[in-house]
Design an enzyme around this catalytic site. Structure first.
Site, PDB file in Angstrom:
ATOM      1  N   ARG A 163       1.154  -1.248   0.291  1.00 31.77           N
ATOM      2  CA  ARG A 163      -0.078   0.399   0.217  1.00 31.77           C
ATOM      3  C   ARG A 163       0.788   1.047  -0.150  1.00 31.77           C
ATOM      4  O   ARG A 163       0.428   2.192  -0.737  1.00 31.77           O
ATOM      5  CB  ARG A 163      -0.923  -0.078   0.793  1.00 31.77           C
ATOM      6  N   THR A 164       1.553   0.928   0.998  1.00 29.73           N
ATOM      7  CA  THR A 164       2.776   2.496   0.689  1.00 29.73           C
ATOM      8  C   THR A 164       3.345   3.287  -0.888  1.00 29.73           C
ATOM      9  O   THR A 164       3.232   3.792  -1.258  1.00 29.73           O
ATOM     10  CB  THR A 164       3.754   2.279   1.691  1.00 29.73           C
TER      11      THR A 164
ATOM     12  N   LYS B 146      24.472  -4.136  -6.203  1.00 25.79           N
ATOM     13  CA  LYS B 146      26.209  -3.828  -6.286  1.00 25.79           C
ATOM     14  C   LYS B 146      27.119  -3.423  -5.918  1.00 25.79           C
ATOM     15  O   LYS B 146      28.532  -3.582  -5.718  1.00 25.79           O
ATOM     16  CB  LYS B 146      26.789  -3.439  -8.159  1.00 25.79           C
TER      17      LYS B 146
ATOM     18  N   ARG C 123      11.142   3.972   0.565  1.00 24.30           N
ATOM     19  CA  ARG C 123      11.218   2.709   1.952  1.00 24.30           C
ATOM     20  C   ARG C 123      13.145   2.543   1.920  1.00 24.30           C
ATOM     21  O   ARG C 123      13.923   1.635   1.625  1.00 24.30           O
ATOM     22  CB  ARG C 123      10.126   1.432   2.038  1.00 24.30           C
TER      23      ARG C 123
ATOM     24  N   HIS D 242       7.684   6.039   9.756  1.00 25.28           N
ATOM     25  CA  HIS D 242       7.384   5.903   9.461  1.00 25.28           C
ATOM     26  C   HIS D 242       5.984   6.908   8.943  1.00 25.28           C
ATOM     27  O   HIS D 242       4.545   6.742   8.419  1.00 25.28           O
ATOM     28  CB  HIS D 242       6.731   4.218   9.536  1.00 25.28           C
TER      29      HIS D 242
END
Ligand code: NCD
Length: 367
Positions: A51-52, A80, A101, A129
């Site tokens: 959802r975010t 990498k 995130r 958050h």
């Protein structure tokens, strides 16, 4: 230029302004259809999300902008060995705003210090958050008609539940809020929230392990899942995973107008039978998140236009004098990153990691 790393980055007036803007978007969506025409949002998701990420994408598309990004770190140059700072700097060349995130606490902050465009923290480890909190505030405002004089119960994983930490920080700025912390002993709220937010603001709070006991007094019950991915000991997770399950039967103990919130995803902590109870507002809450993200994108792009300079940390800083001991902190894995602590209480000798807010005593500094 402003970024949003945690809720205290915004004043109460700014939070109220975002809520007013989101409500206006809900009333007049057509007025915003072209607000971000020609602008690009980059979603940098180093950790799973449904959802975010999708609500950020939907938010930008509904503002007439476009979206680029990745949702699997294995397909980005992080695989990498690229640093967060470099990735953010490079992405700044291709987009106008970043939503990021990351499993490491403080990673979005590090990105904001090298990006040349605003960075939005879309969740960093077990730390914060803030955009979930924006959606939560709009939900409380729409369900209750106010953000003050409420008794709010937080239930479940209060230790690792970053949405809880950010929402408590936001509510601490409003009058007459009482907090009830409902968790097993092992999953209690971390000190940096308890001491630095609740106690610092003299916010009344109680702690209990019993949901049944707490229910009758609550205006809002904020349920959370036990955060399996943040446990170092899988047996501890197994033991705690079913600590709380909200059922129809338990809902009988609640006020007739108590609102049940949950940031989602739900595992089993709310029975699906509760979904049809009008007091269950977690799906409305998910939708509200999109409107607040629209309001936020508009605000940050507007501010970047007025002032393109990056914001610098204020106050006394200790650079490479103390090492952060939090294994989940971004400074624990990026070798060239300075260890920076901010003095938060000179008299008490307390400082906090600039990235993850872990506490250390100033006397720990290397001489
Ligand atoms: C939350 C998160 O990612 O912290 N989910 C979300 O963003 N809606 C809650 C969770 O994962 O439990």
């Amino acid at each position: 230029m402003r970024s949003l790393i945690d809720i205290p980055d915004f004043s109460v007036a700014e939070l109220d302004e975002l809520i007013a803007c989101a409500n206006d978007i809900i009333r007049n969506p057509d007025a915003y259809r072209d607000a971000c025409r020609g602008k690009k949002l980059a979603t940098m998701f180093f950790e799973p999300s449904t959802r975010t990420r999708l609500s950020f994408e939907a938010a930008m598309l509904e503002l007439g902008g476009s979206v680029i990004g990745f949702s699997d770190p294995e397909t980005s140059s992080a695989a990498k060995g690229e640093s967060v700072a470099d990735t953010a700097r490079v992405v700044s060349c291709y987009a106008d705003i970043i939503a990021m995130r990351h499993p490491r606490e403080g990673a979005p902050y590090v990105a904001s210090q090298s990006a040349t465009i605003p960075v939005i923290n879309a969740g960093d480890g077990g730390h914060a958050h803030p955009t979930q909190t924006l959606g939560d505030l709009l939900t409380i405002h729409r369900e209750k008609g106010r953000l003050d004089h409420l008794t709010v119960g937080f239930c479940g994983d209060l230790k690792y539940g970053r949405t809880v930490h950010s929402l408590i920080a936001a509510l601490s700025r409003y009058e007459g809020i009482k907090i009830v912390l409902i968790s097993p002993e092992e999953l209690k709220l971390p000190d940096y929230v308890k001491l630095d937010v609740l106690e610092k603001c003299s916010m009344p709070y109680t702690e209990t392990a019993s949901l049944e006991e707490a229910m009758p007094g609550l205006d809002i019950l904020y349920m959370t899942r036990i955060q399996r991915e943040r446990f170092t000991d899988p047996e501890e997770y197994e033991r705690l995973k079913d600590s709380y399950i909200l059922t129809q039967k338990k809902m009988e103990l609640a006020k007739a107008d108590m609102s049940v919130m949950h940031p989602l995803p739900r595992v089993n902590e709310i029975s699906v039978k509760v979904d049809s109870d009008p007091r269950a507002c977690y799906f409305r809450q998910a939708k509200n998140g999109k409107f607040m993200r629209m309001a936020l994108i508009l605000k940050l792009l507007e501010e970047a236009k007025i002032n393109p300079e990056r914001e610098k940390p204020e106050g006394e800083l200790l650079v490479n004098e103390i090492q952060c001991r939090n294994p989940r902190c971004i400074s624990a894995c990026e070798q060239e990153l300075d260890h920076v602590f901010k003095v938060t209480d000179q008299a008490g000798g307390v400082c906090r990691c600039l990235y993850c807010e872990s506490k250390e005593m100033i006397q720990e500094r290397k001489n």
